[in-house]
Design a protein around this motif. Structure first.
Motif, PDB file in Angstrom:
ATOM      1  N   ASN A 185       0.819  -1.207   0.000  1.00 11.15           N
ATOM      2  CA  ASN A 185       0.000   0.000   0.000  1.00 11.15           C
ATOM      3  C   ASN A 185       0.856   1.261   0.000  1.00 11.15           C
ATOM      4  OD1 ASN A 185      -2.472  -1.304  -0.071  1.00 11.15           O
ATOM      5  ND2 ASN A 185      -2.705  -1.328   2.153  1.00 11.15           N
ATOM      6  N   VAL A 186       1.914   1.249   0.808  1.00 11.08           N
ATOM      7  CA  VAL A 186       2.785   2.436   0.906  1.00 11.08           C
ATOM      8  C   VAL A 186       3.467   2.724  -0.424  1.00 11.08           C
ATOM      9  CG1 VAL A 186       4.867   3.354   1.987  1.00 11.08           C
ATOM     10  CG2 VAL A 186       3.136   2.242   3.394  1.00 11.08           C
ATOM     11  N   VAL A 187       4.056   1.703  -1.042  1.00  8.40           N
ATOM     12  CA  VAL A 187       4.790   1.961  -2.281  1.00  8.40           C
ATOM     13  C   VAL A 187       3.836   2.271  -3.433  1.00  8.40           C
ATOM     14  CG1 VAL A 187       6.733   0.536  -1.521  1.00  8.40           C
ATOM     15  CG2 VAL A 187       4.970  -0.473  -2.999  1.00  8.40           C
ATOM     16  N   ARG A 188       2.631   1.721  -3.384  1.00 12.18           N
ATOM     17  CA  ARG A 188       1.655   2.052  -4.420  1.00 12.18           C
ATOM     18  C   ARG A 188       1.325   3.544  -4.369  1.00 12.18           C
ATOM     19  NH1 ARG A 188      -1.967  -1.328  -3.114  1.00 12.18           N
ATOM     20  NH2 ARG A 188      -1.524  -2.946  -4.653  1.00 12.18           N
ATOM     21  N   MET A 189       1.154   4.075  -3.170  1.00 12.01           N
ATOM     22  CA  MET A 189       0.869   5.503  -3.019  1.00 12.01           C
ATOM     23  C   MET A 189       2.076   6.357  -3.393  1.00 12.01           C
ATOM     24  SD  MET A 189      -2.260   5.736  -2.288  1.00 12.01           S
ATOM     25  CE  MET A 189      -2.410   7.441  -1.743  1.00 12.01           C
ATOM     26  N   ALA A 190       3.264   5.742  -3.418  1.00  8.90           N
ATOM     27  CA  ALA A 190       4.466   6.456  -3.849  1.00  8.90           C
ATOM     28  C   ALA A 190       4.656   6.376  -5.363  1.00  8.90           C
ATOM     29  CB  ALA A 190       5.701   5.885  -3.153  1.00  8.90           C
ATOM     30  N   GLY A 191       3.731   5.714  -6.053  1.00  3.95           N
ATOM     31  CA  GLY A 191       3.774   5.692  -7.500  1.00  3.95           C
ATOM     32  C   GLY A 191       4.230   4.396  -8.128  1.00  3.95           C
ATOM     33  N   LEU A 192       4.557   3.386  -7.321  1.00  2.00           N
ATOM     34  CA  LEU A 192       5.005   2.110  -7.882  1.00  2.00           C
ATOM     35  C   LEU A 192       3.809   1.216  -8.188  1.00  2.00           C
ATOM     36  CD1 LEU A 192       8.100   1.204  -5.670  1.00  2.00           C
ATOM     37  CD2 LEU A 192       7.996   2.583  -7.760  1.00  2.00           C
ATOM     38  N   GLN A 193       4.004   0.300  -9.119  1.00  2.00           N
ATOM     39  CA  GLN A 193       2.994  -0.710  -9.396  1.00  2.00           C
ATOM     40  C   GLN A 193       3.305  -1.957  -8.588  1.00  2.00           C
ATOM     41  OE1 GLN A 193       1.737  -1.461 -13.391  1.00  2.00           O
ATOM     42  NE2 GLN A 193       2.226   0.605 -14.079  1.00  2.00           N
ATOM     43  N   THR A 194       2.256  -2.603  -8.133  1.00  2.00           N
ATOM     44  CA  THR A 194       2.409  -3.816  -7.340  1.00  2.00           C
ATOM     45  C   THR A 194       1.209  -4.715  -7.604  1.00  2.00           C
ATOM     46  OG1 THR A 194       2.817  -4.686  -5.108  1.00  2.00           O
ATOM     47  CG2 THR A 194       1.308  -2.813  -5.279  1.00  2.00           C
ATOM     48  N   PRO A 195       1.384  -6.018  -7.547  1.00  2.00           N
ATOM     49  CA  PRO A 195       0.316  -6.929  -7.945  1.00  2.00           C
ATOM     50  C   PRO A 195      -0.974  -6.751  -7.161  1.00  2.00           C
ATOM     51  CG  PRO A 195       2.390  -8.089  -7.756  1.00  2.00           C
ATOM     52  CD  PRO A 195       2.624  -6.721  -7.216  1.00  2.00           C
ATOM     53  N   HIS A 196      -2.080  -6.917  -7.852  1.00  2.00           N
ATOM     54  CA  HIS A 196      -3.390  -6.928  -7.194  1.00  2.00           C
ATOM     55  C   HIS A 196      -3.450  -8.126  -6.269  1.00  2.00           C
ATOM     56  CE1 HIS A 196      -7.522  -6.235  -6.420  1.00  2.00           C
ATOM     57  NE2 HIS A 196      -7.969  -7.259  -7.134  1.00  2.00           N
ATOM     58  N   SER A 197      -3.968  -7.924  -5.077  1.00  2.00           N
ATOM     59  CA  SER A 197      -3.938  -9.001  -4.078  1.00  2.00           C
ATOM     60  C   SER A 197      -5.064  -8.847  -3.088  1.00  2.00           C
ATOM     61  CB  SER A 197      -2.602  -8.988  -3.331  1.00  2.00           C
ATOM     62  OG  SER A 197      -2.461  -7.778  -2.605  1.00  2.00           O
ATOM     63  N   VAL A 198      -5.304  -9.899  -2.334  1.00  2.00           N
ATOM     64  CA  VAL A 198      -6.180  -9.850  -1.166  1.00  2.00           C
ATOM     65  C   VAL A 198      -5.420 -10.465  -0.004  1.00  2.00           C
ATOM     66  CG1 VAL A 198      -8.306  -9.946  -2.500  1.00  2.00           C
ATOM     67  CG2 VAL A 198      -7.268 -12.062  -1.700  1.00  2.00           C
ATOM     68  N   THR A 199      -5.818 -10.085   1.202  1.00  2.00           N
ATOM     69  CA  THR A 199      -5.166 -10.565   2.422  1.00  2.00           C
ATOM     70  C   THR A 199      -6.221 -11.241   3.281  1.00  2.00           C
ATOM     71  OG1 THR A 199      -3.613  -8.715   2.320  1.00  2.00           O
ATOM     72  CG2 THR A 199      -3.791  -9.880   4.421  1.00  2.00           C
ATOM     73  N   LEU A 200      -6.039 -12.526   3.543  1.00  2.00           N
ATOM     74  CA  LEU A 200      -7.054 -13.297   4.265  1.00  2.00           C
ATOM     75  C   LEU A 200      -6.419 -14.104   5.394  1.00  2.00           C
ATOM     76  CD1 LEU A 200      -9.127 -14.725   1.268  1.00  2.00           C
ATOM     77  CD2 LEU A 200      -9.681 -12.736   2.688  1.00  2.00           C
ATOM     78  N   PRO A 201      -6.975 -14.008   6.609  1.00  2.00           N
ATOM     79  CA  PRO A 201      -6.481 -14.832   7.719  1.00  2.00           C
ATOM     80  C   PRO A 201      -7.013 -16.259   7.617  1.00  2.00           C
ATOM     81  CG  PRO A 201      -8.303 -13.491   8.469  1.00  2.00           C
ATOM     82  CD  PRO A 201      -8.036 -13.083   7.035  1.00  2.00           C
ATOM     83  N   GLU A 202      -6.338 -17.163   8.281  1.00  2.00           N
ATOM     84  CA  GLU A 202      -6.774 -18.557   8.296  1.00  2.00           C
ATOM     85  C   GLU A 202      -8.183 -18.681   8.862  1.00  2.00           C
ATOM     86  OE1 GLU A 202      -5.116 -22.905   9.864  1.00  2.00           O
ATOM     87  OE2 GLU A 202      -4.295 -21.032  10.690  1.00  2.00           O
ATOM     88  N   SER A 203      -8.509 -17.834   9.846  1.00  2.00           N
ATOM     89  CA  SER A 203      -9.832 -17.898  10.477  1.00  2.00           C
ATOM     90  C   SER A 203     -10.963 -17.630   9.479  1.00  2.00           C
ATOM     91  CB  SER A 203      -9.910 -16.887  11.625  1.00  2.00           C
ATOM     92  OG  SER A 203      -9.688 -15.561  11.147  1.00  2.00           O
ATOM     93  N   MET A 204     -10.684 -16.841   8.435  1.00  2.00           N
ATOM     94  CA  MET A 204     -11.706 -16.553   7.434  1.00  2.00           C
ATOM     95  C   MET A 204     -12.149 -17.826   6.726  1.00  2.00           C
ATOM     96  SD  MET A 204     -13.485 -14.049   6.203  1.00  2.00           S
ATOM     97  CE  MET A 204     -12.530 -12.584   6.649  1.00  2.00           C
ATOM     98  N   PHE A 205     -11.201 -18.713   6.441  1.00  2.00           N
ATOM     99  CA  PHE A 205     -11.524 -19.967   5.776  1.00  2.00           C
ATOM    100  C   PHE A 205     -12.291 -20.899   6.717  1.00  2.00           C
ATOM    101  CE2 PHE A 205      -8.037 -18.206   3.398  1.00  2.00           C
ATOM    102  CZ  PHE A 205      -8.350 -18.504   2.087  1.00  2.00           C
ATOM    103  N   ARG A 206     -11.928 -20.873   8.004  1.00  2.00           N
ATOM    104  CA  ARG A 206     -12.636 -21.718   8.970  1.00  2.00           C
ATOM    105  C   ARG A 206     -14.084 -21.255   9.158  1.00  2.00           C
ATOM    106  NH1 ARG A 206      -8.058 -21.097  12.338  1.00  2.00           N
ATOM    107  NH2 ARG A 206      -9.345 -19.819  13.723  1.00  2.00           N
ATOM    108  N   GLU A 207     -14.293 -19.935   9.235  1.00  2.00           N
ATOM    109  CA  GLU A 207     -15.617 -19.408   9.559  1.00  2.00           C
ATOM    110  C   GLU A 207     -16.552 -19.377   8.352  1.00  2.00           C
ATOM    111  OE1 GLU A 207     -15.129 -15.681  11.562  1.00  2.00           O
ATOM    112  OE2 GLU A 207     -13.665 -16.498  12.963  1.00  2.00           O
ATOM    113  N   LEU A 208     -16.022 -19.065   7.180  1.00  2.00           N
ATOM    114  CA  LEU A 208     -16.873 -18.968   5.991  1.00  2.00           C
ATOM    115  C   LEU A 208     -16.891 -20.245   5.166  1.00  2.00           C
ATOM    116  CD1 LEU A 208     -16.056 -15.353   4.725  1.00  2.00           C
ATOM    117  CD2 LEU A 208     -17.946 -16.112   6.185  1.00  2.00           C
ATOM    118  N   GLY A 209     -15.928 -21.128   5.427  1.00  2.00           N
ATOM    119  CA  GLY A 209     -15.828 -22.355   4.651  1.00  2.00           C
ATOM    120  C   GLY A 209     -14.780 -22.230   3.565  1.00  2.00           C
ATOM    121  N   VAL A 210     -13.952 -23.276   3.441  1.00  2.00           N
ATOM    122  CA  VAL A 210     -12.837 -23.232   2.492  1.00  2.00           C
ATOM    123  C   VAL A 210     -13.329 -23.096   1.057  1.00  2.00           C
ATOM    124  CG1 VAL A 210     -10.878 -24.507   1.549  1.00  2.00           C
ATOM    125  CG2 VAL A 210     -11.317 -24.542   4.019  1.00  2.00           C
ATOM    126  N   GLU A 211     -14.259 -23.941   0.644  1.00  2.00           N
ATOM    127  CA  GLU A 211     -14.685 -23.957  -0.752  1.00  2.00           C
ATOM    128  C   GLU A 211     -15.334 -22.648  -1.194  1.00  2.00           C
ATOM    129  OE1 GLU A 211     -13.793 -26.094  -2.931  1.00  2.00           O
ATOM    130  OE2 GLU A 211     -12.746 -27.250  -1.385  1.00  2.00           O
TER     131      GLU A 211
END
Length: 400
Positions: A185-211
């Motif tokens: 996020n910091v370097v993107r705001m400084a003008g660099l390109q960086t891959p599109h991504s998502v950030t997910l904790p392990e608990s998200m898969f447990r609570e919402l279901g892996v599939e």
């Protein structure tokens, strides 16, 4: 001083030859990992990002680059080296302990060869008494801990509380760089390109279901994907995913090394690493180093084992792209608030655009590590280069 596209030469003053492949005449190597559309910067990094956007490009223009003559001058200035007590901290309990110990002993050897008095200490219960006892208290510390505690700012907080000068980024900057999503996020705001991504904790898969979560990931990001822990180094827990059937195991591998996964879109390109040393605020940007592996992924095995991985210094890029990668590394170094030493990794995509992956505040310094290879290829003598860095920090009379 750029080297030709060739092997990095054997360091004449100690050590094994780094694992370097022969130069080839084929087109740039292809390595797969992450692509570009922007994410929205989080509130937590908003202020840092705004400052980065205002200052990063100005910093590149105004910072006077360091030359080899400057390095030699600093190195020759260092007198009474044996009277100064330098401490290298390495080891610790992270997954990267062995790499850290190897880095620490390599740096110790080169500094001792240059005439310094150097001690090495593990990250254990006897460290604090060693740091605070007047009979053992060092004049300067070089923390070479890889992984947690070494790169997340913790040991730097301890050194700052002890009012001991040290080589490397301050604690707050280290924490920013250590978290890959925040750094992106910091370097993107400084003008660099960086891959599109998502950030997910392990608990998200447990609570919402892996599939269901996997289905949403594939619908949003598609394939291929690159999955890695949000915090960590040496490519531990990192996996390239090219088929849906690989995704579950890749997540299991990731969560073995951390509770949160960074899941990036993957693209084909040339993997490049740029190392920076800083002398009293003036940067020395070493030649970009290109990494080629038969699998297309620079994973832990490829990083730690000499063999089929090949390194090209400078990277096999045209002059314009080489300059763009070097400028991007310096932008990241400045935007993240890093100091003294860093290594930033990119993928150069098919359009010649550097895609930021991560910045490292404690890059490896082993026989096969990238920073020493780049320095050797640029013509630097490692004992002199490390001596100049030590002298630069001593001259600043830091308390942090």
């Amino acid at each position: 001083m750029a080297a030709k596209h060739s092997k990095t030469p054997r360091q004449q003053t100690g050590g094994k030859t780094p694992a370097v492949g022969k130069a080839k005449t084929t087109a740039s190597a292809t390595t797969t990992t992450a692509a570009s559309p922007a994410n929205t910067a989080s509130t937590a990094t908003g202020e840092v990002a705004k400052r980065a956007r205002r200052t990063s490009h100005r910093s590149i223009r105004e910072a006077t680059p360091v030359t080899m003559d400057d390095v030699l001058s600093l190195a020759s200035k260092a007198t009474k080296r044996a009277d100064k007590s330098l401490l290298v901290i390495c080891g610790g309990l992270s997954h990267e302990r062995d790499v850290s110990i190897s880095s620490g002993h390599r740096v110790q050897g080169f500094l001792e060869e240059a005439g310094w008095t150097v001690h090495v200490h593990d990250m254990d219960g006897s460290l604090l008494p060693y740091l605070t006892d007047e009979s053992t208290r060092p004049d300067l510390v070089w923390p070479l801990l890889h992984g947690a505690n070494g790169e997340d700012g913790s040991i730097r907080d301890v050194l700052e509380m002890a009012e001991l000068p040290y080589i490397g980024s301050r604690a707050k900057a280290s924490r920013t760089a250590w978290s890959k999503p925040i750094a992106k996020n910091v370097v993107r705001m400084a003008g660099l390109q960086t891959p599109h991504s998502v950030t997910l904790p392990e608990s998200m898969f447990r609570e919402l279901g892996v599939e269901p979560v996997i289905d949403m990931l594939l619908g949003s990001l598609g394939l291929p994907l690159f999955i890695k822990p949000t915090m960590g180094g040496s490519a531990m827990g990192c996996t390239m995913v090219t088929e849906q059937s690989q995704l579950t195991q890749a997540l299991i591998n990731c969560f073995a090394y951390g509770d949160v996964a960074l899941i990036e879109q993957a693209v084909t390109g040339t993997e490049v690493s740029v190392s920076i040393l800083e002398f009293d605020g003036h940067p020395l940007v070493l030649p970009p180093l290109e990494i080629w592996t038969p699998s297309g992924t620079y994973d832990f095995e490829a990083r730690s084992t000499p063999g089929p991985t090949e390194f090209y210094v400078p990277a096999r890029l045209d002059a314009k792209t080489t300059q763009a990668v070097s400028d991007a590394a310096l932008t990241a170094h400045r935007a993240l608030g890093l100091r003294d030493i860093s290594r930033t990794d990119f993928i150069v995509d098919a359009q010649g655009q550097p895609q930021f992956l991560e910045s490292n505040v404690a890059p490896g310094m082993t026989d096969t590590s990238l920073l020493p290879q780049s320095a050797l290829a640029a013509g630097y003598n490692l004992p002199e280069l490390y001596t100049a860095l030590v002298q630069s920090v001593l001259d600043q009379k830091r308390t942090d």
